[in-house]
Write an enzyme that holds these catalytic residues in place. Structure first.
Site, PDB file in Angstrom:
ATOM      1  N   GLU A 117      44.342  48.928  39.938  1.00 59.09           N
ATOM      2  CA  GLU A 117      43.153  48.680  40.748  1.00 59.09           C
ATOM      3  C   GLU A 117      43.287  49.404  42.076  1.00 59.09           C
ATOM      4  O   GLU A 117      44.361  49.910  42.431  1.00 59.09           O
ATOM      5  CB  GLU A 117      42.937  47.173  40.940  1.00 59.09           C
ATOM      6  CG  GLU A 117      42.583  46.471  39.631  1.00 59.09           C
ATOM      7  CD  GLU A 117      42.284  44.999  39.799  1.00 59.09           C
ATOM      8  OE1 GLU A 117      42.236  44.520  40.953  1.00 59.09           O
ATOM      9  OE2 GLU A 117      42.111  44.321  38.775  1.00 59.09           O
ATOM     10  N   HIS A 237      32.514  42.990  48.034  1.00 61.00           N
ATOM     11  CA  HIS A 237      32.915  43.696  46.823  1.00 61.00           C
ATOM     12  C   HIS A 237      31.932  44.833  46.565  1.00 61.00           C
ATOM     13  O   HIS A 237      30.718  44.645  46.679  1.00 61.00           O
ATOM     14  CB  HIS A 237      32.940  42.747  45.621  1.00 61.00           C
ATOM     15  CG  HIS A 237      33.733  43.278  44.471  1.00 61.00           C
ATOM     16  ND1 HIS A 237      33.252  44.269  43.644  1.00 61.00           N
ATOM     17  CD2 HIS A 237      34.980  42.983  44.012  1.00 61.00           C
ATOM     18  CE1 HIS A 237      34.167  44.552  42.736  1.00 61.00           C
ATOM     19  NE2 HIS A 237      35.224  43.792  42.932  1.00 61.00           N
ATOM     20  N   ARG A 281      38.575  48.487  49.177  1.00 55.04           N
ATOM     21  CA  ARG A 281      37.254  47.938  48.898  1.00 55.04           C
ATOM     22  C   ARG A 281      36.258  48.132  50.037  1.00 55.04           C
ATOM     23  O   ARG A 281      35.078  48.410  49.807  1.00 55.04           O
ATOM     24  CB  ARG A 281      37.363  46.446  48.580  1.00 55.04           C
ATOM     25  CG  ARG A 281      37.892  46.168  47.199  1.00 55.04           C
ATOM     26  CD  ARG A 281      38.015  44.682  46.957  1.00 55.04           C
ATOM     27  NE  ARG A 281      38.419  44.431  45.574  1.00 55.04           N
ATOM     28  CZ  ARG A 281      38.710  43.226  45.105  1.00 55.04           C
ATOM     29  NH1 ARG A 281      38.661  42.179  45.905  1.00 55.04           N
ATOM     30  NH2 ARG A 281      39.063  43.074  43.844  1.00 55.04           N
ATOM     31  N   HIS A 349      32.193  38.771  49.072  1.00 57.47           N
ATOM     32  CA  HIS A 349      33.125  38.421  48.001  1.00 57.47           C
ATOM     33  C   HIS A 349      34.257  37.503  48.445  1.00 57.47           C
ATOM     34  O   HIS A 349      34.555  36.523  47.768  1.00 57.47           O
ATOM     35  CB  HIS A 349      33.711  39.713  47.424  1.00 57.47           C
ATOM     36  CG  HIS A 349      34.665  39.517  46.294  1.00 57.47           C
ATOM     37  ND1 HIS A 349      34.320  38.821  45.146  1.00 57.47           N
ATOM     38  CD2 HIS A 349      35.963  39.922  46.114  1.00 57.47           C
ATOM     39  CE1 HIS A 349      35.351  38.807  44.304  1.00 57.47           C
ATOM     40  NE2 HIS A 349      36.364  39.457  44.871  1.00 57.47           N
ATOM     41  N   ARG A 384      41.545  42.522  52.049  1.00 59.08           N
ATOM     42  CA  ARG A 384      42.441  42.063  50.985  1.00 59.08           C
ATOM     43  C   ARG A 384      42.651  43.149  49.934  1.00 59.08           C
ATOM     44  O   ARG A 384      41.702  43.764  49.463  1.00 59.08           O
ATOM     45  CB  ARG A 384      41.881  40.806  50.315  1.00 59.08           C
ATOM     46  CG  ARG A 384      42.724  40.322  49.150  1.00 59.08           C
ATOM     47  CD  ARG A 384      42.238  38.995  48.616  1.00 59.08           C
ATOM     48  NE  ARG A 384      40.917  39.052  48.030  1.00 59.08           N
ATOM     49  CZ  ARG A 384      40.654  39.479  46.786  1.00 59.08           C
ATOM     50  NH1 ARG A 384      41.641  39.933  46.024  1.00 59.08           N
ATOM     51  NH2 ARG A 384      39.423  39.453  46.312  1.00 59.08           N
TER      52      ARG A 384
END
Length: 535
Positions: A117, A237, A281, A349, A384
């Protein structure tokens, strides 16, 4: 347990991975645990986690690499000590989940399947059921909890903390509310209270969170005088389906090759970062927002063809097998992502900030612990890293559960080193420089739209000050909540006030906090010195 001593009474509020882990570990030490949850046990943010859980579970991966990835994604604002705990204790917690029955996906030879990811330097993401990792973890932990000697109170809304002087000694809950009748107030006394109530997704008009994410624990902690920190850091997100009810499309889809394209079919993410779709992100989300603005607000599209090139029919089989939950949601909305790109847009998110804690979940208020998204442990910094949230809940949930009994028996309290940026309830009551006339009638939808426009993905002083003035005007009107939704609204207003105040105070852009009216803070690399002498 010491002979003749009454068991330490612990009340845990919340039933995601963090709350369930605290409860199980505290019970193992001999505490008398009651877990209260707003809905049923299984209805928590954890069950919606698709991407997986990150952890150093392979011999060619290193804890140092996971640490560096986490600090870099957090724009240099993460706490290296907290991140060290996360990455070094994470594998043991993952093995604990496996022992409880979580069936992470495995290859034909029995080895765990690796997933990549964004912003990870190694494919260390573990999945279960393809994209149903959260559901698998939630089910296993709930089964363990129901088999343990732990009392469970479902459909219990946290009204407030109960304090005796400067110590948390219990909670007030609202039970038994129906459409036709108000609930009744019930008090649970405790030697320790653990808040694991999730984040604040309901602050925003577009969110990946379930509707129970109304910041109840953070608001209760603020009213009790506990310190909070980093509320300005809200992760948006990048990819939720822009058709029907927002539905998150896991970062794992991009990790396996899916690309983002605009109206003319051009991959635009590389304009913002050399890692393109696999950049952190916050970078990808803003790149999407900019391109949407440039094409008159139309969503960008996620192209899944590179995940399984070639025949669309074979691709459809692969996508349904690898991402069954997402595939179902896509097809329920009348889309066929095996044959054509699907429209996506950012949504709120994850909240990186929350109740300030030490490395064992202790807050600044003796007797009060916080874990999971409700807490600000310091591991996430300003942004994060993907799939660190489940890991944080497991690691710090276990740590809190393991020390509660000793803390209560000894009567000692360490608590976090409260930083200059932390605040308690009065901090949000700052002078408003933008009076409003007239003031629109309050509704949750109006608050969500105001937060999305003024304190959302891209911010500036004008938008923040207007939003702050609007929230202050709404808070100035006294309301007496009686129903659960009314209590939630008051919680959202209080936390919104603190979030906007924090966003105004941080005048430079960093991580997920992006202000178009000021210069950005350069991303700080993870310092090498924090990994010397470690494994």
């Amino acid at each position: 347990m010491t002979s003749g001593r009454a068991p330490v009474r612990v009340v845990v509020v919340g039933s995601g991975i963090a709350g369930l882990t605290v409860a199980l570990h505290a019970a193992d030490t001999g505490c008398r645990v009651t877990l209260a949850t707003k809905d049923v046990l299984e209805h928590a943010n954890t069950r919606y986690a698709q991407g997986g859980i990150a952890g150093v579970m392979f011999p060619d991966d290193r804890a140092d690499a996971h640490l560096q990835d986490t600090l870099i994604a957090g724009a240099g604002l993460g706490d290296p000590a907290a991140v060290r705990v996360l990455v070094e204790e994470g594998p043991a917690r993952i093995r604990e989940l496996i022992a409880l029955g979580v069936a992470f996906d495995r290859a034909a030879d029995g080895t765990l399947v690796k997933g990549l990811e964004a912003a990870h330097s190694y494919p260390r993401i573990l999945h279960a059921g393809g994209d149903a990792t959260g559901t698998a973890i939630e089910r296993a932990l709930v089964a363990a909890l129901r088999a343990a000697d732990i009392d469970v109170v479902e459909h219990a809304f946290l009204v407030d903390l109960v304090c005796d002087g400067a110590r948390a000694v219990g909670v007030d809950l609202l039970l038994g509310e129906t459409d036709a009748a108000e609930g009744r107030r019930v008090r649970l006394d405790a030697d320790a209270v653990v808040l694991a109530t999730g984040g604040a997704g309901e602050l925003y008009a577009h969110s990946t969170n379930p509707d129970v994410a109304t910041a109840d624990g953070i608001a209760a902690a603020l009213r009790a005088g506990a310190a909070v920190a980093d509320l300005e850091f809200v992760q948006f997100h990048p990819t939720t389906i822009a058709v029907g009810t927002p539905f998150l499309v896991s970062e794992a889809v991009r990790g396996e090759g899916a690309t983002l394209i605009d109206d003319v079919g051009r991959r635009f993410a590389f304009d913002a970062h050399p890692d393109g779709e696999l950049a952190p992100r916050d970078v990808v989300a803003r790149a999407i927002a900019r391109r949407m603005s440039e094409q008159d607000g139309r969503p960008v599209r996620l192209d899944a063809a590179p995940v399984h090139p070639g025949d669309p029919a074979a691709r459809a089989v692969h996508l349904a097998r690898r991402f069954p939950t997402i595939d179902t949601a896509v097809r329920e909305r009348g889309l066929d992502w095996a044959r054509e790109p699907i429209p996506v847009t950012p949504a709120a998110h994850y909240l990186m900030g929350g109740i300030a804690t030490d490395l064992f979940g202790r807050s600044s208020l003796p007797g009060l612990y916080a874990v999971g998204e409700t807490a600000r442990t310091g591991v996430h910094g300003a942004n994060r890293l993907a799939s660190n949230s489940l890991l944080e809940g497991a690691v710090f949930g276990a740590r809190a559960g393991d020390v509660i009994r000793t803390d209560a028996v000894t009567g000692t309290w360490v608590g976090p080193a409260v930083e200059a940026g932390a605040s308690a309830a009065p901090a949000a009551d700052v002078p408003v420089t933008t009076p409003l006339d007239p003031v629109p009638v309050f509704s949750r939808r109006r608050l969500q739209e105001a937060m999305w426009q003024g304190a959302g993905l891209i911010r500036d002083e004008d938008g923040l000050s207007h939003t702050q003035a609007l929230i202050a005007a709404w808070r100035a009107h006294t309301r007496t909540p009686r129903r659960e939704k009314e209590y939630e609204d008051e919680n959202l207003l209080l936390v919104a006030a603190h979030l906007v105040a924090a966003a105004r105070a941080r005048t430079l852009s960093v991580g997920a906090h992006y202000r178009r009216d000021t210069a950005p803070t350069p991303r700080s690399p993870a310092p090498n010195l924090v990994v010397e002498g470690s494994s």
